[in-house]
Design an enzyme around this catalytic site. Structure first.
Site, mmCIF file in Angstrom:
data_model
loop_
_atom_site.group_PDB
_atom_site.id
_atom_site.type_symbol
_atom_site.label_atom_id
_atom_site.label_comp_id
_atom_site.label_asym_id
_atom_site.label_seq_id
_atom_site.Cartn_x
_atom_site.Cartn_y
_atom_site.Cartn_z
ATOM 1 N N HIS A 118 0.817 -1.217 0.000
ATOM 2 C CA HIS A 118 0.000 0.000 0.000
ATOM 3 C C HIS A 118 0.848 1.264 0.000
ATOM 4 O O HIS A 118 1.917 1.333 0.608
ATOM 5 C CB HIS A 118 -0.917 -0.005 1.226
ATOM 6 N N ASP A 119 0.353 2.269 -0.718
ATOM 7 C CA ASP A 119 0.921 3.623 -0.728
ATOM 8 C C ASP A 119 2.319 3.697 -1.323
ATOM 9 O O ASP A 119 3.030 4.690 -1.128
ATOM 10 C CB ASP A 119 0.931 4.223 0.685
ATOM 11 N N GLY A 136 5.177 -0.977 2.708
ATOM 12 C CA GLY A 136 4.310 0.175 2.508
ATOM 13 C C GLY A 136 5.075 1.480 2.402
ATOM 14 O O GLY A 136 6.142 1.656 2.988
#
Length: 261
Positions: A118-119, A136
């Site tokens: 994520h991200d 992340g």
């Protein structure tokens, strides 16, 4: 061309000339651009935005919810640029409330079994080799190459045109134009072959080499080295990019040159 054995949610927005092979599942709130090919047994979940002329190979899972215990079900995206190749069994998780999106640039090659958490933000023309794991909030620069089976700690940044040896553990940021290898990860020179292939002149490559000699091979600390680089080296986009990267590093940059190479 939508195969009858594929499932495409009525709310997905698929360009007319996209090819979707059998046994693929495409969820609601997905956008796929012109000329993209989706292989068999691919799963594309809510929040995916896939560009033009991409190739996504069997077993890939795009835009699954983050593997983050803080994730609260908020709306977020995976954004994949144009002309990307995503090989077998790659997983790309969508963003969290922190940034709202995971981004892959244009012309990227993500090889089989890589994981992008994520991200993450991956620049244009990057290559993520087989089995790489990005934690992340990782940032990978334009034209960067991450060698196979490398593991990248969360919040790490890798600069433009950097090249990481296979099997590396990245716990510190890797500045632009460098090569990184060994354990712990260390500076082992600049990516001169890659820079020549991308049109950098010999003069420009020598300038970058001199910057990193001051930083890594002259026994200065980082603050001293940056002061000398600013005072003695002509201001150029490459010099300023290196200085800004190091000064803005939240985790610190990888260790300097040592013997036994």
């Amino acid at each position: 061309m939508n195969q009858p054995l594929a499932y495409v949610h009525p709310g997905a927005k698929i360009a007319k000339n996209v090819v979707i092979e059998p046994f693929t599942t495409i969820h609601n709130n997905v956008v796929i651009g012109d000329g993209t090919w989706i292989g068999s047994n691919v799963t594309i979940m809510e929040g995916a935005r896939i560009g033009k002329n991409c190739n996504i190979f069997p077993g890939a899972v795009i835009s699954a919810v983050p593997q983050d215990l803080k994730f609260g079900g908020e709306d977020s995206l995976v954004i994949i640029g144009d002309n990307c190749t995503i090989r077998e069994c790659v997983t790309i998780n969508r963003g969290t409330i922190a940034s709202g999106q995971t981004v892959i640039g244009d012309n990227c090659l993500i090889m089989a079994t890589a994981h992008i958490a994520h991200d993450c933000h991956v620049g244009n023309n990057a290559i993520i080799v087989n089995g790489v794991l990005l934690g992340g909030h990782v940032t990978i620069g334009n034209y960067a190459i991450i060698g196979g089976l490398s593991a990248v700690h969360q919040f790490i940044s890798v600069g433009d045109h950097a090249m990481i040896s296979g099997g590396s553990l990245l716990r510190k940021d890797v500045p632009p134009y460098t090569k990184a290898a060994k354990e712990p990860l260390s500076y082992v020179g600049i990516n001169s072959v890659g820079l020549r292939r991308r049109g950098f002149t010999s003069e420009k490559i020598r300038e970058i080499q001199e910057i990193y000699r001051i930083l890594y091979q002259k026994n200065y600390n980082v603050t001293q080295a940056l002061g000398i680089i600013e005072a003695e080296m002509e201001a150029t986009p490459e010099r300023d990019e290196i200085i800004d990267f190091i000064r803005n590093s939240s985790r610190g940059v990888m260790k300097g040159y040592s013997g036994n190479y």
